[in-house]
Design a protein around this motif. Sequence first.
Motif, PDB file in Angstrom:
ATOM      1  N   PRO A 117     -18.367  11.842 -14.908  1.00 33.65           N
ATOM      2  CA  PRO A 117     -19.161  10.853 -14.183  1.00 33.65           C
ATOM      3  C   PRO A 117     -18.271   9.670 -13.794  1.00 33.65           C
ATOM      4  N   LEU A 118     -18.244   9.356 -12.539  1.00 33.73           N
ATOM      5  CA  LEU A 118     -17.380   8.283 -12.070  1.00 33.73           C
ATOM      6  C   LEU A 118     -18.125   6.956 -12.119  1.00 33.73           C
ATOM      7  N   GLN A 119     -17.368   5.880 -12.387  1.00 33.38           N
ATOM      8  CA  GLN A 119     -17.974   4.561 -12.423  1.00 33.38           C
ATOM      9  C   GLN A 119     -18.319   4.135 -11.000  1.00 33.38           C
ATOM     10  N   PRO A 120     -19.323   3.301 -10.832  1.00 32.47           N
ATOM     11  CA  PRO A 120     -19.629   2.797  -9.499  1.00 32.47           C
ATOM     12  C   PRO A 120     -18.449   2.003  -8.960  1.00 32.47           C
ATOM     13  N   LEU A 121     -18.084   2.304  -7.735  1.00 29.99           N
ATOM     14  CA  LEU A 121     -16.921   1.639  -7.147  1.00 29.99           C
ATOM     15  C   LEU A 121     -17.300   1.057  -5.791  1.00 29.99           C
ATOM     16  N   GLY A 122     -16.740  -0.095  -5.522  1.00 31.21           N
ATOM     17  CA  GLY A 122     -16.936  -0.686  -4.220  1.00 31.21           C
ATOM     18  C   GLY A 122     -15.899  -0.166  -3.242  1.00 31.21           C
ATOM     19  N   ALA A 123     -15.773  -0.842  -2.121  1.00 31.46           N
ATOM     20  CA  ALA A 123     -14.783  -0.440  -1.131  1.00 31.46           C
ATOM     21  C   ALA A 123     -13.386  -0.552  -1.718  1.00 31.46           C
ATOM     22  N   ARG A 124     -12.538   0.406  -1.370  1.00 29.55           N
ATOM     23  CA  ARG A 124     -11.187   0.399  -1.906  1.00 29.55           C
ATOM     24  C   ARG A 124     -10.377  -0.716  -1.256  1.00 29.55           C
ATOM     25  N   PRO A 125      -9.631  -1.471  -2.064  1.00 24.46           N
ATOM     26  CA  PRO A 125      -8.772  -2.505  -1.478  1.00 24.46           C
ATOM     27  C   PRO A 125      -7.713  -1.876  -0.579  1.00 24.46           C
ATOM     28  N   ALA A 126      -7.353  -2.606   0.484  1.00 24.48           N
ATOM     29  CA  ALA A 126      -6.328  -2.089   1.398  1.00 24.48           C
ATOM     30  C   ALA A 126      -5.009  -1.883   0.672  1.00 24.48           C
ATOM     31  N   ALA A 127      -4.703  -2.770  -0.274  1.00 30.02           N
ATOM     32  CA  ALA A 127      -3.450  -2.643  -1.016  1.00 30.02           C
ATOM     33  C   ALA A 127      -3.408  -1.343  -1.786  1.00 30.02           C
ATOM     34  N   GLU A 128      -4.549  -0.898  -2.290  1.00 27.09           N
ATOM     35  CA  GLU A 128      -4.599   0.362  -3.034  1.00 27.09           C
ATOM     36  C   GLU A 128      -4.308   1.541  -2.111  1.00 27.09           C
ATOM     37  N   ALA A 129      -4.811   1.486  -0.891  1.00 26.60           N
ATOM     38  CA  ALA A 129      -4.516   2.539   0.073  1.00 26.60           C
ATOM     39  C   ALA A 129      -3.028   2.566   0.405  1.00 26.60           C
ATOM     40  N   ASP A 130      -2.399   1.390   0.474  1.00 27.74           N
ATOM     41  CA  ASP A 130      -0.957   1.346   0.719  1.00 27.74           C
ATOM     42  C   ASP A 130      -0.187   1.985  -0.432  1.00 27.74           C
ATOM     43  N   VAL A 131      -0.622   1.716  -1.669  1.00 31.38           N
ATOM     44  CA  VAL A 131       0.020   2.340  -2.834  1.00 31.38           C
ATOM     45  C   VAL A 131      -0.120   3.851  -2.755  1.00 31.38           C
ATOM     46  N   GLU A 132      -1.306   4.306  -2.404  1.00 33.35           N
ATOM     47  CA  GLU A 132      -1.530   5.749  -2.302  1.00 33.35           C
ATOM     48  C   GLU A 132      -0.610   6.377  -1.265  1.00 33.35           C
ATOM     49  N   ALA A 133      -0.417   5.704  -0.150  1.00 32.87           N
ATOM     50  CA  ALA A 133       0.465   6.238   0.887  1.00 32.87           C
ATOM     51  C   ALA A 133       1.906   6.324   0.390  1.00 32.87           C
ATOM     52  N   ARG A 134       2.357   5.308  -0.331  1.00 30.33           N
ATOM     53  CA  ARG A 134       3.728   5.359  -0.860  1.00 30.33           C
ATOM     54  C   ARG A 134       3.861   6.437  -1.936  1.00 30.33           C
ATOM     55  N   LEU A 135       2.834   6.577  -2.768  1.00 26.21           N
ATOM     56  CA  LEU A 135       2.862   7.653  -3.758  1.00 26.21           C
ATOM     57  C   LEU A 135       3.053   9.002  -3.077  1.00 26.21           C
ATOM     58  N   ARG A 136       2.299   9.227  -2.021  1.00 26.25           N
ATOM     59  CA  ARG A 136       2.414  10.505  -1.307  1.00 26.25           C
ATOM     60  C   ARG A 136       3.814  10.695  -0.738  1.00 26.25           C
ATOM     61  N   GLY A 137       4.394   9.618  -0.235  1.00 31.66           N
ATOM     62  CA  GLY A 137       5.746   9.726   0.307  1.00 31.66           C
ATOM     63  C   GLY A 137       6.761  10.115  -0.754  1.00 31.66           C
ATOM     64  N   HIS A 138       6.672   9.502  -1.930  1.00 32.44           N
ATOM     65  CA  HIS A 138       7.589   9.866  -3.018  1.00 32.44           C
ATOM     66  C   HIS A 138       7.412  11.332  -3.412  1.00 32.44           C
ATOM     67  N   ILE A 139       6.167  11.759  -3.554  1.00 30.62           N
ATOM     68  CA  ILE A 139       5.905  13.134  -3.987  1.00 30.62           C
ATOM     69  C   ILE A 139       6.378  14.128  -2.933  1.00 30.62           C
ATOM     70  N   GLU A 140       6.136  13.818  -1.673  1.00 26.80           N
ATOM     71  CA  GLU A 140       6.590  14.715  -0.602  1.00 26.80           C
ATOM     72  C   GLU A 140       8.105  14.869  -0.603  1.00 26.80           C
ATOM     73  N   THR A 141       8.813  13.803  -0.949  1.00 23.63           N
ATOM     74  CA  THR A 141      10.273  13.890  -1.017  1.00 23.63           C
ATOM     75  C   THR A 141      10.717  14.683  -2.240  1.00 23.63           C
ATOM     76  N   LEU A 142      10.193  14.340  -3.414  1.00 26.21           N
ATOM     77  CA  LEU A 142      10.669  14.948  -4.651  1.00 26.21           C
ATOM     78  C   LEU A 142      10.214  16.401  -4.803  1.00 26.21           C
ATOM     79  N   ALA A 143       9.082  16.752  -4.214  1.00 27.45           N
ATOM     80  CA  ALA A 143       8.577  18.121  -4.327  1.00 27.45           C
ATOM     81  C   ALA A 143       8.863  18.959  -3.087  1.00 27.45           C
ATOM     82  N   ALA A 144       9.701  18.454  -2.202  1.00 31.02           N
ATOM     83  CA  ALA A 144      10.056  19.216  -1.003  1.00 31.02           C
ATOM     84  C   ALA A 144      10.894  20.442  -1.373  1.00 31.02           C
TER      85      ALA A 144
END
Length: 502
Positions: free
Chosen positions: A18-45
């Motif tokens: 069960p997930l906790q109630p969450l409001g709109a995601r902060p823009a900064a969090e979306a930026d972190v997610e994008a950088r995470l994906r970039g690191h993973i795409e490089t290291l797991a290529a």
Amino acid sequence: MGRLPLAIPPLLFLAAIPLQPLGARPAAEADVEARLRGHIETLAADAMEGRKPGTPGGDLAAGYIASQFAGLGLVPGGGDGGFYQPVKLVERRSGTIAADWRIAGTVVSIAPTEMALRGGDGAVRTAALPIVFGGYGVEDARAGLHPFEGVDVKGAAVLILSGQPEGVVHAPGYAARREALLKAGAAAVLRIETDEQGWPQLRDTLNEPRNELADDAPAPITGALSPAAWQRIAEAAGLSALTPADMVKRDFRARRIDGTATFSIDNVSRPYTSWNIVGRFPGSDPAAGALLYLAHWDHLGLCRPEGVPDRICNGAVDNASGVAMMLEVARGLIQSGKRPVRDIWFVATTAEEMGLLGAHALAKAPPVDAAKIAAVLNFDTVAIAPRGAPVAMLGRGQPALDAAVDAVSRRMGRRINPSDAANALAQRQDGWAFAQQGIPAAMVGGSLNMDLLQAYLGQEYHKPGDDLSQPLPLDGVAQDVELHVALGLMLADPKRYRPPPR
């Protein structure tokens, strides 16, 4: 030191949490997610070829992390003014093996294909060793099982059954039983395989090269016997009538077999060097101690034979995601505008998949006095939890650390899973190398909920499918990055977190 590598700029089944109630995601969090994906795409290529230490792909991965550390402004901490801490390793594989079994005056012929032997270095020739049969070898006071009571195994070749004995709830695994016998002085420990169909795979697994720290003593002799080989030994020794049920009776005791075993192993060795990547975020008072963040960068490399469609174990979740999280936690701490009091160290370790070897090397030669390490936080297999998953711990049961984790989690509106179930995996992750020294160590985040971990471990873990084709719930990782930035600032403040005396 060898040449340093050049720096280079599923839908998983998620258990119903069960997930906790969450409001709109902060823009900064979306930026972190994008950088995470970039690191993973490089290291797991595919170009990284699974990041196995001692390979070009492993060198590329280490170089990428070092370049990221430099870009973040971390202070090099690997020695010689750089980020690289050399970890000297040796790969050993068993070449020709042979054994001479003499039971009750009879030579029992066991073909090399019916056994696996490994251990030692170079040409290993044992003396004629006495033989002890220990049944399952399970010492369990709660079940009243003491098979080695009054039996001296020092200098002996000990044979024990693989698998778990039926009806014994708390039986330790085979590896723990083997290590206990070696600690008691056994010269060799061989497992008796009971599944004829599973024997070829077990034999091939045991014959694969093994990797060890070059400055460690070579591993003792271990191995396995096929069901057919054990049947002949048992018949010669008069043990054929023993049943599995007999071996879990309270009065069962290990038996000294009338005979000896002599082992011969010709090891082939390849020394090589890999690297831990080490960086430091300086605190205002280094004398106050240090906080360590860890994440292993290595994976299994080319894990399937030539000719199959997909040979690469890319390790996107395990553990490109953990390294990505560590990089973003470092970024968050540096950009927080709050200087920590204690130094904060970030280490991407090598050779975790080979037995936590990089972490053990780091624990032997830490970048800061081990007595000053306030806590160690490890990131491993993090991209399996959705945003809003409760905060769980591997390492719960350490009051000061538990209190810090719970306080930060509550302050950030995160629910807490108070279970200590994940502690069952403590010895399978890099923090164990420090926990053995009494240093507080933990893994913290949504990914430590055991139903999520078990779902991943039962699917793409250590398989080619752990790649970029699987959806990765990076929103949960981004949320845990925010958690660890706040937790890191607390643990790096001696007024807010005091480790227990040791």
